[in-house]
Design a protein around this motif. Structure first.
Motif, PDB file in Angstrom:
ATOM      1  N   ASP A   1       0.810  -1.224   0.000  1.00  0.00           N
ATOM      2  CA  ASP A   1       0.000   0.000   0.000  1.00  0.00           C
ATOM      3  C   ASP A   1       0.846   1.278   0.000  1.00  0.00           C
ATOM      4  O   ASP A   1       0.292   2.382  -0.030  1.00  0.00           O
ATOM      5  CB  ASP A   1      -0.918   0.023   1.238  1.00  0.00           C
TER       6      ASP A   1
ATOM      7  N   TYR B   1       2.821   2.818  -2.195  1.00  0.00           N
ATOM      8  CA  TYR B   1       2.710   3.714  -3.348  1.00  0.00           C
ATOM      9  C   TYR B   1       1.337   4.384  -3.412  1.00  0.00           C
ATOM     10  O   TYR B   1       1.202   5.499  -3.912  1.00  0.00           O
ATOM     11  CB  TYR B   1       2.993   2.953  -4.639  1.00  0.00           C
ATOM     12  N   LYS B   2       0.320   3.684  -2.880  1.00  0.00           N
ATOM     13  CA  LYS B   2      -1.014   4.271  -2.869  1.00  0.00           C
ATOM     14  C   LYS B   2      -1.106   5.376  -1.811  1.00  0.00           C
ATOM     15  O   LYS B   2      -1.733   6.416  -2.028  1.00  0.00           O
ATOM     16  CB  LYS B   2      -2.052   3.179  -2.591  1.00  0.00           C
ATOM     17  N   LYS B   3      -0.474   5.161  -0.667  1.00  0.00           N
ATOM     18  CA  LYS B   3      -0.515   6.130   0.425  1.00  0.00           C
ATOM     19  C   LYS B   3       0.435   7.313   0.214  1.00  0.00           C
ATOM     20  O   LYS B   3       0.257   8.368   0.811  1.00  0.00           O
ATOM     21  CB  LYS B   3      -0.182   5.437   1.742  1.00  0.00           C
TER      22      LYS B   3
ATOM     23  N   GLY C   1       1.328   9.138  -2.698  1.00  0.00           N
ATOM     24  CA  GLY C   1       1.200   9.572  -4.082  1.00  0.00           C
ATOM     25  C   GLY C   1       2.188  10.661  -4.469  1.00  0.00           C
ATOM     26  O   GLY C   1       2.563  10.793  -5.639  1.00  0.00           O
TER      27      GLY C   1
ATOM     28  N   ARG D   1      -4.662  11.036 -10.769  1.00  0.00           N
ATOM     29  CA  ARG D   1      -4.638  10.112  -9.633  1.00  0.00           C
ATOM     30  C   ARG D   1      -5.472   8.866  -9.902  1.00  0.00           C
ATOM     31  O   ARG D   1      -6.157   8.334  -9.020  1.00  0.00           O
ATOM     32  CB  ARG D   1      -5.157  10.799  -8.366  1.00  0.00           C
TER      33      ARG D   1
ATOM     34  N   GLU E   1      -5.786   4.829 -11.090  1.00  0.00           N
ATOM     35  CA  GLU E   1      -5.001   3.609 -11.000  1.00  0.00           C
ATOM     36  C   GLU E   1      -4.461   3.230 -12.384  1.00  0.00           C
ATOM     37  O   GLU E   1      -5.185   3.269 -13.378  1.00  0.00           O
ATOM     38  CB  GLU E   1      -5.864   2.459 -10.462  1.00  0.00           C
TER      39      GLU E   1
ATOM     40  N   GLN F   1      -1.557   0.253 -13.724  1.00  0.00           N
ATOM     41  CA  GLN F   1      -0.589  -0.773 -13.366  1.00  0.00           C
ATOM     42  C   GLN F   1       0.793  -0.470 -13.933  1.00  0.00           C
ATOM     43  O   GLN F   1       1.818  -0.717 -13.282  1.00  0.00           O
ATOM     44  CB  GLN F   1      -1.073  -2.152 -13.847  1.00  0.00           C
TER      45      GLN F   1
ATOM     46  N   ARG G   1       2.404   2.028 -11.697  1.00  0.00           N
ATOM     47  CA  ARG G   1       2.854   1.413 -10.452  1.00  0.00           C
ATOM     48  C   ARG G   1       4.104   0.585 -10.681  1.00  0.00           C
ATOM     49  O   ARG G   1       5.034   0.607  -9.850  1.00  0.00           O
ATOM     50  CB  ARG G   1       1.727   0.556  -9.879  1.00  0.00           C
TER      51      ARG G   1
END
Length: 239
Positions: free
Chosen positions: A97, A99-101, A103, A185, A187, A189, A192
């Motif tokens: 998590d 990379y999601k938290k 940004g 912002r 998603e 892949q 990421r």
């Protein structure tokens, strides 16, 4: 008798001429003294005026230093935060998590804060220091030397950071197609995967070296030197 009378007349004439010379000499002394007093008063007035002008410039310069050190504190804090997040991204022990938290990690290698000095007081002082006595003032010498050096260092580091940011942006523009998703912002892949790649980590490490090591170290040194300069200026202005 005639001879005595003639001698007496001559003596009177000589005595009168002597008195005239004494009077004339006295007048000359008074005039010269008056001129010297006037010059002395004028020099005192000019010195006082010059001192007041210099003090005004130093007050302006002092305000600029406070503003510059305040901005430096902000940049130091900002780059240290980037370094903290960046170091986690460079490690191999981050959660899924992360990379999601975090940004803002995505923006590190594409952004930079220009380093700059406030030139108002600095330029005034530099132009005013043509006077030999002012140019030898320890506070003036220290202030000009510090700002000359830090300005050159800022320009050099800005050039390096701008070049790094430009190259990272160009690489993203030419080789990847997920900038829109990054900006919105959303998603993605591929995005990421890129921010886990060796290419990104390499660019991130180089970018952090310029900012967290180069800029932060430079700004901390500037703040320490500025503190000493402010102490000198306060002592100079309060005397």
């Amino acid at each position: 008798m005639k001879l005595f009378s003639k001698a007496r007349n001559q003596l009177v004439k000589t005595s009168g001429f002597s008195k005239y010379l004494v009077y004339a000499f006295g007048e000359i002394i008074l005039v010269v003294t008056g001129i010297l007093i006037a010059l002395s008063i004028n020099n005192w007035s000019e010195d006082k005026k010059q001192t007041k002008n210099l003090d005004n410039i130093l007050h302006i310069f002092r305000s600029d230093i406070v503003r510059d050190t305040t901005r430096a504190d902000y940049i130091i804090k900002y780059y240290k935060k980037q370094d903290s997040v960046g170091r986690l991204a460079l490690s191999d022990s981050i959660s899924k998590d992360f990379y999601k938290k975090n940004g803002d990690l995505q923006s590190i290698i594409f952004t930079g804060i220009p380093l700059a000095i406030t030139r108002n007081g600095y330029d005034l002082l530099k132009n005013y220091s043509y006077d030999v006595e002012i140019a030898q003032d320890s506070t003036v010498v220290y202030g000009l030397a510090l700002y000359n050096e830090i300005n050159a260092s800022f320009i050099d580091l800005n050039t390096k950071i701008e070049k790094d940011v430009y190259e990272n942006t160009l690489n993203m523009k030419e080789n990847y197609n997920f900038a829109a998703d990054m900006y919105m912002r959303r998603e993605n892949q591929k995005a990421r995967d890129y921010f886990k790649s060796d290419d990104f980590k390499n660019r991130l490490a180089l970018n952090l070296q310029l900012k967290a090591q180069g800029a932060v170290s430079l700004l901390q040194g500037f703040n320490a030197a500025s503190k000493m300069l402010l102490e000198k200026m306060d002592k100079r202005l309060n005397n």
